[in-house]
Design a protein around this motif. Structure first.
Motif, mmCIF file in Angstrom:
data_model
loop_
_atom_site.group_PDB
_atom_site.id
_atom_site.type_symbol
_atom_site.label_atom_id
_atom_site.label_comp_id
_atom_site.label_asym_id
_atom_site.label_seq_id
_atom_site.Cartn_x
_atom_site.Cartn_y
_atom_site.Cartn_z
ATOM 1 N N ARG A 10 -25.892 -9.906 -1.043
ATOM 2 C CA ARG A 10 -25.110 -10.033 -1.986
ATOM 3 C C ARG A 10 -23.943 -9.105 -2.024
ATOM 4 O O ARG A 10 -24.439 -7.736 -1.726
ATOM 5 N N VAL A 11 -22.593 -9.396 -2.109
ATOM 6 C CA VAL A 11 -21.475 -8.208 -2.222
ATOM 7 C C VAL A 11 -20.965 -8.692 -3.651
ATOM 8 O O VAL A 11 -20.533 -9.703 -4.158
ATOM 9 N N ILE A 12 -20.820 -7.517 -4.496
ATOM 10 C CA ILE A 12 -20.120 -7.280 -5.701
ATOM 11 C C ILE A 12 -19.101 -6.360 -5.494
ATOM 12 O O ILE A 12 -19.315 -5.479 -5.394
ATOM 13 N N TRP A 13 -17.794 -6.666 -6.133
ATOM 14 C CA TRP A 13 -16.657 -5.859 -6.470
ATOM 15 C C TRP A 13 -16.381 -5.856 -7.872
ATOM 16 O O TRP A 13 -16.134 -7.111 -8.553
ATOM 17 N N ARG A 14 -16.353 -4.774 -8.476
ATOM 18 C CA ARG A 14 -16.035 -4.767 -9.766
ATOM 19 C C ARG A 14 -14.792 -3.408 -9.760
ATOM 20 O O ARG A 14 -15.172 -2.144 -9.425
ATOM 21 N N SER A 15 -13.781 -3.853 -10.529
ATOM 22 C CA SER A 15 -12.829 -2.770 -10.768
ATOM 23 C C SER A 15 -12.910 -1.929 -12.241
ATOM 24 O O SER A 15 -13.381 -2.872 -13.068
ATOM 25 N N LEU A 16 -13.117 -0.771 -12.331
ATOM 26 C CA LEU A 16 -13.480 -0.033 -13.600
ATOM 27 C C LEU A 16 -11.966 0.292 -14.374
ATOM 28 O O LEU A 16 -12.028 1.055 -15.215
ATOM 29 N N ASP A 55 -14.573 0.335 -8.210
ATOM 30 C CA ASP A 55 -13.543 0.719 -7.830
ATOM 31 C C ASP A 55 -12.810 1.410 -9.056
ATOM 32 O O ASP A 55 -12.898 1.139 -10.401
ATOM 33 N N ASN A 56 -11.825 2.594 -8.977
ATOM 34 C CA ASN A 56 -11.332 3.381 -9.984
ATOM 35 C C ASN A 56 -12.329 3.925 -11.039
ATOM 36 O O ASN A 56 -12.126 3.830 -12.053
ATOM 37 N N LEU A 90 -18.409 4.080 -4.552
ATOM 38 C CA LEU A 90 -17.729 4.394 -5.525
ATOM 39 C C LEU A 90 -16.237 4.835 -4.910
ATOM 40 O O LEU A 90 -16.140 5.504 -4.056
ATOM 41 N N THR A 91 -15.141 4.407 -5.777
ATOM 42 C CA THR A 91 -13.871 4.949 -5.423
ATOM 43 C C THR A 91 -13.331 5.885 -6.508
ATOM 44 O O THR A 91 -13.282 5.174 -7.838
ATOM 45 N N SER A 92 -13.071 6.974 -6.587
ATOM 46 C CA SER A 92 -12.376 7.853 -7.797
ATOM 47 C C SER A 92 -11.275 8.972 -7.287
ATOM 48 O O SER A 92 -11.418 9.432 -6.206
#
Length: 227
Positions: free
Chosen positions: A23-29, A73-74, A112-114
């Motif tokens: 499973r691959v999940i992408w979420r932008s914060l 992300d973010n 995580l990207t930050s």
């Protein structure tokens, strides 16, 4: 820095390694969803709509049950701009989530990207540990490719100078390249003669970063500029 390519790089990575995960999940914060809202999205998906609890423990259960790739992300959006590495009021649950994901045994991966590093990451990271950090700098190759894609003209030395001036930042160079194309007919040399590094588009990009500094950090930046 903002615009350095964190999101683009994580997208490319996910495309390359997605076959290794169930499973691959992408979420932008970017819109700063509360942790309960995020888990209310993730847990039903991971459980095939069999469960809708919003508990970290249940989330970890599904990270153990199947091999998942989760990208958030973010992350800096939910960090406190006045306290380095700390989460905003009401978002402390994300710190607990990172702590549990870093400590618990499971077969999944969280990326995580930050613009800033949470204290939980700093505490758990290490060369031989499960948590790792990558500081992303500008890529000379990507910078040169942007200038070529934008159709700018100039000697190699001029292209190099332009890329170096903006730290090989992809977003900054896209902004600059558009201005060079519009105002200088794509001639890099003519732009460099103006000796103007900061203008509206670049100023907005820098302001986004600058506005996240605490008062003491801003004072330091002012005095560095003055001196």
């Amino acid at each position: 820095m903002g615009g350095i390519g964190k999101t683009a790089l994580s997208v490319k990575l996910a495309q390359q390694i997605q076959a290794k995960f169930e499973r691959v999940i992408w979420r932008s914060l970017r819109n700063a969803p509360p942790l309960e809202t995020l888990l209310a999205d993730l847990i039903p998906f991971l459980s095939n709509q069999q469960e809708n609890k919003t508990e970290i423990g249940r989330f970890i259960h599904y990270l153990r049950a199947s091999r998942c790739l989760l990208i958030l992300d973010n992350l800096e959006t939910i960090l406190d701009a006045q306290q380095a590495g700390q989460f905003r009021a009401g978002y402390e649950g994300y710190g607990e989530l990172l702590r549990v994901v870093g400590e618990a045994a499971h077969q999944s991966c969280l990326i995580l990207t930050s613009r800033e590093k949470p204290a939980e990451i700093a505490a758990f990271e290490g060369v031989e540990l499960a948590v790792r950090s990558l500081r992303l700098g500008g890529s000379p190759e990507a910078a040169q490719a942007i200038l070529q894609a934008k159709g700018l003209n100039g000697a190699e030395a001029q292209k190099q100078e332009l890329c170096d001036r903006y730290g090989n930042s992809p977003l900054a160079l896209k902004i600059v390249a558009t201005s060079i194309q519009d105002l200088f007919d794509g001639e890099i040399g003519e732009f460099l003669k103006q000796e103007t590094a900061v203008f509206n588009g670049i100023r907005r990009l820098l302001n986004q970063q600058f506005n996240r500094l605490c008062p003491l950090e801003k004072t330091i930046m002012y005095w560095l500029a003055i001196n």
